[in-house]
Design an enzyme around this catalytic site. Structure first.
Site, mmCIF file in Angstrom:
data_model
loop_
_atom_site.group_PDB
_atom_site.id
_atom_site.type_symbol
_atom_site.label_atom_id
_atom_site.label_comp_id
_atom_site.label_asym_id
_atom_site.label_seq_id
_atom_site.Cartn_x
_atom_site.Cartn_y
_atom_site.Cartn_z
ATOM 1 N N ASP A 92 19.168 14.462 13.360
ATOM 2 C CA ASP A 92 17.981 15.298 12.480
ATOM 3 C C ASP A 92 17.874 13.829 11.224
ATOM 4 O O ASP A 92 17.264 14.404 10.319
ATOM 5 C CB ASP A 92 18.352 16.492 11.684
ATOM 6 C CG ASP A 92 17.577 17.080 11.080
ATOM 7 O OD1 ASP A 92 16.269 17.125 11.612
ATOM 8 O OD2 ASP A 92 17.491 17.640 10.100
ATOM 9 N N ASP A 149 14.949 18.164 18.725
ATOM 10 C CA ASP A 149 14.445 17.056 17.830
ATOM 11 C C ASP A 149 14.670 15.847 18.522
ATOM 12 O O ASP A 149 14.109 14.718 17.886
ATOM 13 C CB ASP A 149 15.046 17.450 16.365
ATOM 14 C CG ASP A 149 14.443 18.532 15.630
ATOM 15 O OD1 ASP A 149 13.654 19.386 16.062
ATOM 16 O OD2 ASP A 149 15.041 18.835 14.473
ATOM 17 N N ASP A 180 16.708 27.791 7.547
ATOM 18 C CA ASP A 180 16.232 26.291 8.006
ATOM 19 C C ASP A 180 17.191 25.268 7.320
ATOM 20 O O ASP A 180 17.101 24.153 7.251
ATOM 21 C CB ASP A 180 15.043 26.092 7.854
ATOM 22 C CG ASP A 180 14.171 26.954 8.943
ATOM 23 O OD1 ASP A 180 14.695 27.203 10.130
ATOM 24 O OD2 ASP A 180 13.162 27.573 8.638
#
Length: 328
Positions: free
Chosen positions: A118, A156, A303
């Site tokens: 991330d 991701d 989140d």
């Protein structure tokens, strides 16, 4: 743009019909009601001790029966487990696959421990290096054993190569690690693997994903995953998926519909208000290349520390209730 996927932490270690009717007589056929559509066979395992299930029981004890009933819209559905990257995933994976096997169901998982995860944002972390990552994946795969499992691999990771968020010096190693992870997971005889490929609002031109996905081993996977933890509507994601599939030689895909019932809130990807649960998990998609609609993001888990939310991956009952209340 993207949304962070999450590391489900210690909670994961704890949590890890058929109607019978008689046929109408011939003389009744002209007036009988049309037959009801058969309920789809449940394919995926539902965790009876999930955060949502425990919240339902707590609210019932507190007399919040209406809220508890609403939250069953989450608790009664299969959602993916995200074993924590910081610890051995084996116990959590083994507990879930063993429970699923007893019911002849498929356990849903997300493998999320890639190094430099991330790009240092809300879900930063991951394995310390490539060797640690491959060891983690090995323990993950071994714990699945011969059970039926579906693994969404590294949300991701590929899209962050394409958008440049992950520094260039890590790209080659990341692609090699992903390809190795697919190879290792596919050694398990009943495991399906879908490599994450972002969502239509992030990498808007699907062709940009094609070569990075190929270098990351998608050809050896069962397909790719879209919309993980995001809010793009089903039709848009399906069109995008079919476009990308065609460029990957017809590769299949799955779609995360856990929170896309009201679509996205423009400009807000982290805990946006007013969202709703989307299409319930099913393999009956009406599209041959679309293998399943799944709840990959766990509805009601934050989140990140935005919009009043707790840390990424933490259970947030108020947000879960809003998602349930807004759903159709």
């Amino acid at each position: 743009m993207s949304r962070p996927a999450h590391a489900l932490l210690a909670l994961v270690l704890l949590s890890l019909t058929a109607a019978c009717s008689s046929s109408p007589a011939p003389e009744e056929a002209s007036v009988a009601a049309p037959p009801k559509k058969r309920a789809p066979t449940r394919t995926f395992w539902v965790d009876p001790d999930s955060n949502a299930a425990r919240q339902v029981q707590l609210w019932k004890r507190e007399g919040r029966n209406s809220d508890a009933e609403l939250l069953r819209r989450i608790a009664d559905q299969p959602v993916a487990l995200w074993p924590a990257g910081e610890i051995d995933p084996g116990p959590a994976v083994s507990a879930a696959t063993s429970a699923a096997a007893r019911e002849d169901r498929t356990a849903l998982f997300v493998a999320y421990d890639i190094p430099h995860r991330d790009c240092g944002q809300h879900s930063a972390g991951g394995a310390a290096d490539g060797a640690a990552y491959l060891a983690w994946i090995g323990r993950f795969a071994s714990a699945i054993g011969d059970a039926k499992a579906l693994v969404v691999l590294e949300p991701d990771a590929v899209a962050h190569i394409v958008d440049g968020c992950t520094p260039g010096e890590y790209h080659g190693e990341r692609e090699e690690l992903l390809a190795s992870a697919i190879t290792r997971l596919k050694r398990q005889p009943h495991t399906k693997v879908y490599l994450d490929a972002g969502n239509p609002s992030w990498i808007r031109e699907p062709w940009k994903l094609v070569e990075p996905l190929k270098r990351s081993g998608v050809d050896a996977a069962d397909g790719f995953a879209l919309n993980v933890s995001n809010f793009q509507p089903d039709d848009a994601v399906k069109r995008y998926g079919l476009d990308l599939s065609a460029q990957l030689g017809g590769k299949h895909f799955v779609v995360d519909t856990s929170r896309n019932g009201n679509g996205p809130l423009p400009g807000v990807w982290c805990n946006p208000p007013g969202r709703a649960l989307g299409t319930r998990p099913t393999t009956e998609t009406g599209e041959p290349a679309l293998d399943a609609y799944l709840w990959i993001k766990r509805p009601g888990e934050s989140d990140g520390t935005c919009g009043g939310g707790p840390d990424a991956g933490q259970w947030w009952p108020a947000y879960a209730l809003e998602l349930a209340r807004n759903s159709k």
